[in-house]
Enzyme design. Sequence first.
Site, mmCIF file in Angstrom:
data_model
loop_
_atom_site.group_PDB
_atom_site.id
_atom_site.type_symbol
_atom_site.label_atom_id
_atom_site.label_comp_id
_atom_site.label_asym_id
_atom_site.label_seq_id
_atom_site.Cartn_x
_atom_site.Cartn_y
_atom_site.Cartn_z
ATOM 1 C CB SER A 87 35.397 62.108 27.439
ATOM 2 O OG SER A 87 35.996 63.312 27.833
ATOM 3 C CG ASP A 203 35.915 62.130 35.656
ATOM 4 O OD1 ASP A 203 36.879 62.911 35.521
ATOM 5 O OD2 ASP A 203 35.148 61.822 34.711
ATOM 6 C CG HIS A 234 37.639 61.374 32.088
ATOM 7 N ND1 HIS A 234 36.375 61.891 32.253
ATOM 8 C CD2 HIS A 234 37.964 61.606 30.782
ATOM 9 C CE1 HIS A 234 35.958 62.409 31.108
ATOM 10 N NE2 HIS A 234 36.893 62.246 30.213
#
Length: 494
Positions: A87, A203, A234
């Site tokens: 991320s 995601d 994610h």
Amino acid sequence: FRPVRPVIANSEVNNWVPRGFAVVHSEATGTGLSTGCPTVGDMPEQYGPKAVIDWLNGRAKGFTAVTGGEQVTASWATGKVGMIGTSYNGTIPLAAATTGVAGLEAIIPIAPNTSYYHYYRSNGLVRSPGGYIGEDVDVLYDFIHTGDPALRAKCNKLFRDGLFASKQDRVTGDYNDFWESRDLLTKIKGVKAATLLAHGLNDFNVVPEHSIRIYQALKDQHTPTQLYLHQGGHGGPPPLEMQNRWFSHYLYGINNGVEKDPRLYVQREGAPRGSPPAAYADYPNPSAEAINVFPQAGGSGIGALGLTSSPAQSETIIDDVRMSGSANASAIQSVNRLLYATPVLKESLHLSGTSTMTIRMSSSKPAANLSVWLVQLPYDSTRAGSESHAGLVTRGWADPQNYKSLTHAGNYDSKQSGEPLTPGTFYTLTFDLQPDDQIIPAGKQLGLMIMSSDRQFTLWPAPGTELRVDLANTKIVLPVVGGQAAYKKAVGAP
């Protein structure tokens, strides 16, 4: 803020130290003991980690305290550095690599945010990341700003309440210089590090295009790159064996042949995350071909989706953000969406690549949201991934006010401003849905759903805006593995 940070994190230590690697953690600008302000994607996030790599290579000085203290050298380091993260922490390795810093040999960005425009906007539309409706750069700034409180007032004035407030533009959603400076694709030529990208195809927090567009650019400039895709949401790293082969080859020089491995690995449907993925030559699958399919009349119920264009005819959507996309896709009849579907598939249909929507439409008001979903019918609303469902194949969003710049497929980075629509006037838009690699099983129908507002992602206007869709000039282009023959076989067409 914690003024004493003897240990930043323990992540990755158990994976890599037993395999003969050293693990170093550092803190981004404006976080932890790192000084400065969070700029959310701008240059300091590229040059902060570069300084750490320079220190590991003996080109920069390091000390035991923020204010100085004793000088520390990395005498134990070979100078060959790899970076990995997920991320925001997956963005930073790629950001560092754009500087071309010597010694950064390999990176593994997992679900990286490679453009804050593509995170908070879509084809000219103000669009939130899934699950974070209404969030924008200033909100993310507050979330990550964990640096020394003594700097907060100055940082807030300069960035959150200054630059961000004046340039993030939540009125039009248009691309501009502010967003360009936070788009790593514009800096991709600097990347020399071998890059193994990983992303979840479900995601819808950091949507898949973040990795796909970077993968394509690295491939085009002949930077060593591979892509791992899974069917989850994610996050989600490649299998540890893949990671170890990557770092062992590029940091230790182990002749394990990883540079000759297939470029694409996909965790197929139903397989547990981390299980051995299927290998393919490239992404999109080299056997994929673009197939034009067209909606037929009857979209308030379930109209047909076929290989021939519709006669001149238009159908109407009445926007109502109170209706979720899942509810619209599950409804047998609805005035709040148009839904068109193939016959029940006789054989599975493999999509690999990016579907592109061309739509000719009008609006009853000067502004409107436009949302498009590809779905499997009967629709399965079971939660899957990040703000996704088992029945969702992929989706996309666009601002009809940007019709002048929405003329072709591909990465959206036009600085041409949108303009208010003339109610009742038809406009043509072409834009991409999110990339995907998915096998639709036999027994399902593949559906195209067109609606206005998307409750989990777009702004929430008052209900009642009417969109009219000109079916004769509307189509979706699907990336079908096996091309026309495979599509016809799957839908039972002659």
